[in-house]
Design a protein around this motif. Sequence first.
Motif, PDB file in Angstrom:
ATOM      1  N   ILE A   1     -25.568  -9.260  20.456  1.00 40.54           N
ATOM      2  CA  ILE A   1     -24.615 -10.350  20.247  1.00 40.54           C
ATOM      3  C   ILE A   1     -23.840 -10.214  18.937  1.00 40.54           C
ATOM      4  O   ILE A   1     -22.605 -10.329  18.940  1.00 40.54           O
TER       5      ILE A   1
ATOM      6  N   THR B   1     -21.216  -7.413  19.215  1.00 40.80           N
ATOM      7  CA  THR B   1     -20.184  -7.754  20.190  1.00 40.80           C
ATOM      8  C   THR B   1     -19.242  -8.804  19.633  1.00 40.80           C
ATOM      9  O   THR B   1     -18.020  -8.690  19.761  1.00 40.80           O
ATOM     10  N   VAL B   2     -19.780  -9.801  18.982  1.00 43.55           N
ATOM     11  CA  VAL B   2     -18.948 -10.853  18.390  1.00 43.55           C
ATOM     12  C   VAL B   2     -18.057 -10.277  17.292  1.00 43.55           C
ATOM     13  O   VAL B   2     -16.862 -10.609  17.200  1.00 43.55           O
TER      14      VAL B   2
ATOM     15  N   LYS C   1     -13.960 -10.442  17.361  1.00 42.06           N
ATOM     16  CA  LYS C   1     -13.195 -11.088  16.297  1.00 42.06           C
ATOM     17  C   LYS C   1     -12.162 -10.141  15.706  1.00 42.06           C
ATOM     18  O   LYS C   1     -11.037 -10.550  15.374  1.00 42.06           O
TER      19      LYS C   1
ATOM     20  N   ILE D   1     -22.258 -15.548  22.843  1.00 43.12           N
ATOM     21  CA  ILE D   1     -21.028 -14.870  22.435  1.00 43.12           C
ATOM     22  C   ILE D   1     -19.846 -15.827  22.537  1.00 43.12           C
ATOM     23  O   ILE D   1     -19.016 -15.927  21.633  1.00 43.12           O
ATOM     24  N   LYS D   2     -19.779 -16.541  23.647  1.00 41.53           N
ATOM     25  CA  LYS D   2     -18.654 -17.447  23.873  1.00 41.53           C
ATOM     26  C   LYS D   2     -18.573 -18.529  22.797  1.00 41.53           C
ATOM     27  O   LYS D   2     -17.480 -18.953  22.414  1.00 41.53           O
TER      28      LYS D   2
ATOM     29  N   GLN E   1     -19.081 -18.217  19.748  1.00 44.76           N
ATOM     30  CA  GLN E   1     -18.652 -17.666  18.465  1.00 44.76           C
ATOM     31  C   GLN E   1     -17.262 -17.037  18.484  1.00 44.76           C
ATOM     32  O   GLN E   1     -16.800 -16.531  17.461  1.00 44.76           O
ATOM     33  N   ILE E   2     -16.592 -17.053  19.628  1.00 44.63           N
ATOM     34  CA  ILE E   2     -15.268 -16.435  19.709  1.00 44.63           C
ATOM     35  C   ILE E   2     -14.222 -17.481  20.111  1.00 44.63           C
ATOM     36  O   ILE E   2     -14.571 -18.595  20.512  1.00 44.63           O
TER      37      ILE E   2
END
Length: 350
Positions: free
Chosen positions: A35, A38-39, A43, A69-70, A72-73
């Motif tokens: 995670i 990926t984040v 970004k 993930i969702k 944080q984006i």
Amino acid sequence: MMRRMTKVIKIGDRAIGGDNPILIQSMTNTKTEDIPSTVRQIKRLTAAGCDIIRCAVLTLEAAEALREIKKQISIPLVADIHFDYRLAIAAIEAGADKIRINPGNIGSDEKIKAVIDAARERNIPIRVGVNSGSLEKHLVEKYRGVTAEGIVESALDKVHKIESFGYDNLVISIKSSDVMMCVRAHELIAKQTKYPLHVGITEAGTVTSGNIKSAVGLGLILHQGIGDTIRVSLTGDPLEEIKSAKLILKTLGLRTGGIEIVSCPTCGRTKIDLIGLANQVETMVADIPLNIKVAVMGCVVNGPGEAKEADIGIAGGVGEGLLMKHGEIIRKVPEQELLAVLREELLSWK
């Protein structure tokens, strides 16, 4: 050019189709289960101009990771699914804004229906993806090889399958690594459906060859008003995909904003490190939100004249260079100060 009017589809808080702008997509190359990595990558891509991001979902752990993930984006998140319908359902339940599937490798009608029902419950779109490399055997035989006609028939067959279950929240993607086959396929399918099209040249290659193939293919397709989202598929850092996609759209007049760099080729008159300077300028202006043209010229012989159409520019000499605005020379500075002086001018641009 006249944009082809397609059905409007919502992906998270963004809309595609109709007269909405063409959006840029990319795909993470991190392990989705990781995670933090990926984040971080998403970004970086978002800051570069990515509008929609897709993540590979190969495991249930990856599907569940989408939930965090969702959070944080800030851009819509698409789950890329192959073979296992349970992963599609898990990704939907974890909050994916869209799923990408090929119904042909998902399995039975019951499995396809289960995915559709999950998507319907949350009203998220399904992207039906077909690549030339996975064209069904009967279509290869029917058309005596892999053809644009076969790709289109395969995609529409899958669309009709999903429609038969009463769902039409769809996006279509048909891709080929053969540029002209891909162009022909898009010309054909655009006449046969009103669903939004995600456009790209798949497996285009390295940053060099992939950019050339993508620019030619996407240019030919988009110039006909076809396409609602795009991806420049490159074997390299996904950030390169975003830079290329933005430039393709800007070159075709389909997107404004951002500094455009024009630079001359090197020749025997060049007395400065023009290649290095041009690359430094391109990197330096990436974070400056101006919609202007910047010229980087290699000599003072033709530089001022060639830069007349630019808003601002620099031209190199022997150990020094010229700073120009609208073709007029306004300042002479040492070569080592050219980049800093140009940045100072851009940051105070009015």
